[in-house]
Design an enzyme around this catalytic site. Structure first.
Site, PDB file in Angstrom:
ATOM      1  N   HIS A   1     -18.171  29.621 -19.918  1.00 52.13           N
ATOM      2  CA  HIS A   1     -18.320  30.133 -21.280  1.00 52.13           C
ATOM      3  C   HIS A   1     -17.575  31.454 -21.454  1.00 52.13           C
ATOM      4  O   HIS A   1     -17.334  32.178 -20.484  1.00 52.13           O
ATOM      5  CB  HIS A   1     -19.802  30.353 -21.589  1.00 52.13           C
TER       6      HIS A   1
ATOM      7  N   GLU B   1     -27.448  27.828 -16.226  1.00 50.41           N
ATOM      8  CA  GLU B   1     -27.269  28.905 -15.245  1.00 50.41           C
ATOM      9  C   GLU B   1     -28.539  29.072 -14.415  1.00 50.41           C
ATOM     10  O   GLU B   1     -29.593  28.497 -14.740  1.00 50.41           O
ATOM     11  CB  GLU B   1     -26.894  30.203 -16.001  1.00 50.41           C
TER      12      GLU B   1
END
Ligand SMILES: *[C@@H]1O[C@H](CO)[C@@H](O)[C@H](O)[C@H]1NC(C)=O
Ligand SMILES: *[C@@H]1O[C@H](CO)[C@@H](O)[C@H](O)[C@H]1NC(C)=O
Length: 400
Positions: free
Chosen positions: A155, A258
């Site tokens: 990202h 994550e």
């Protein structure tokens, strides 16, 4: 009905009229019984019961056998990186200097053994010959062997990235990462900053350029459920001249997120909130509405994260037949994927992307036990985290 069953069931025993004398008589008695049964016509009845019973037993035994077989013939997938296709696989490529945009995603200029047949005149572009090589690898791989190309994208910069460098990792880990934000910035399920949006736009243009160069289009798109990835994937892929992305409909995968726990930036929003912001996105089956994995008190260990990303790869390699697959995820998640596939360490900058060629082989037996460290708690603050912000705030204000 019941009396008939009772008469038929003990057909190996005495069912005659006379009294049962002794054990030694059994054979004889049985013979008598048989004759008696035939004479009385109950033999027909017996067949109608015996056959279904046999069928039932056969089914039962077969069932038990296949259960035993599936228990004893368990198997697992083992992964490896296939080097030679991308610069990022080469030991002398410096991850810090590597530019995925300028280097055609790292694609190495070379010939493949499949070129001669596919490109006899030598005029096809590198990506097309690469695609052909990958498809032929995937097609000709033996039973239980799979090849895929994974486009691993990180990202763009999120508000948590800014906050971590603003406060410093120490104050971040012991205090600020546990907060939803400060007075002026929010990083719970961190969103992209302006820089992060620009990085995703860079990725969009990089794809645009490689599409001109005939890069093979991803056939499946997976995305982490955290906002910064949902947004990065959307900015990167929406509006590109690629098949099946009008509208862009990646699949949201829980396991692609994550490192789980403690840090509020890694706590996801509810499924309904995601669906409201990204109405075209799909969810994998059983995706829970609320984030049930995140825990405010403990954080997943790196080894547990790698075990989780291995499960994600198992899922993809078992259930997705496509060869070219895009994953939009995080620094930690990608570190784990690279570890599971035996790729060298390759830290990606925010917004960067690398393709990797992965071979998976199904091995029979149990997956060898790998030690998984327990979750950790937040470190105790050795410094005043508030002070950390002030000190750096001064530094920032002198710049401004
Ligand atoms: C590979 O070939 C392309 C097209 O010919 C060229 O633009 C690029 O610079 C080459 N890359 C390397 C690393 O040689
Ligand atoms: C909050 O954190 C951001 C960095 O994430 C920083 O720029 C800002 O100055 C902080 N706000 C306050 C009031 O300290």
């Amino acid at each position: 009905m019941i009396p008939l069953i009772r008469r038929a069931r003990p057909h190996a025993r005495w069912t005659g009229d006379g009294p049962r004398s002794s054990l030694e008589d059994d054979e004889e008695v049985d013979g008598h019984t048989y004759q008696h049964s035939r004479q009385s016509g109950s033999g027909i009845f017996r067949i109608t019961v015996v056959i279904p019973t046999l069928v039932f037993l056969t089914v039962l035994v077969t069932g038990l056998m296949s259960m035993a077989e599936s228990m004893s013939s368990s198997s697992y997938l083992t992964y490896s990186t296939v080097p030679g296709f991308f610069l990022q696989d080469e030991p002398d490529t410096d991850p810090n200097a590597f530019d995925y945009v300028a280097s055609n995603f790292g694609l190495i200029n070379r010939t493949y053994d499949t070129d001669e047949e596919f490109d006899p005149h030598g005029d096809k572009p590198q990506w097309e010959r690469f695609e052909n090589k990958m498809r032929s690898l995937a097609r000709d791989s033996g039973k239980g062997v799979h090849y895929k190309v994974l486009f691993l994208g990180r990202h763009g910069e999120g508000y948590h990235n800014v906050a971590e460098s603003f406060y410093g990792t120490e104050a971040w880990d012991c205090y600020w990462s546990l907060q939803d934000g400060n007075e002026t910035s929010t990083w719970v399920d961190a969103h992209l900053t302006e820089t992060g949006i620009a990085q995703a736009e860079t990725a969009h243009h990089a794809w645009e350029k490689q599409i001109e160069n005939k890069v093979p289009a991803p056939e499946s798109y997976y995305v982490s459920p955290l906002n910064r990835c949902l947004a990065t994937a959307s900015i990167t892929f929406s509006g590109l001249e690629l098949p099946n992305i009008d509208p862009f409909q990646p699949t949201v995968k829980e396991l692609l997120r994550e490192t789980i726990g403690l840090h509020t930036c890694d706590r996801r929003s509810s499924k309904s909130a995601i669906a409201e912001e990204y109405p075209h996105y799909r969810f994998e089956p059983d995706f829970s509405d609320e984030d049930v994995l995140w825990d405010a008190k403990s954080r997943e260990s790196d080894s547990a994260r790698s075990a989780r990303l291995r499960k994600l790869l198992d899922d993809i390699f078992t259930n997705d037949d496509n060869v070219f697959i895009s994953l939009t995820a995080h620094s930690g998640a990608i570190t784990s994927i690279l570890e599971v596939i035996g790729h060298r360490k390759f830290q990606l900058a925010t917004g960067a992307m690398i393709p990797v060629v992965v071979k998976a082989e199904r091995i029979s037996g149990e997956h060898p036990e790998e030690p998984v460290e327990p979750p950790t708690t937040a470190p105790k603050c050795e410094i005043n985290p508030i002070g950390a912000s002030t000190a750096r705030g001064v530094a920032v204000s002198t710049k401004a």
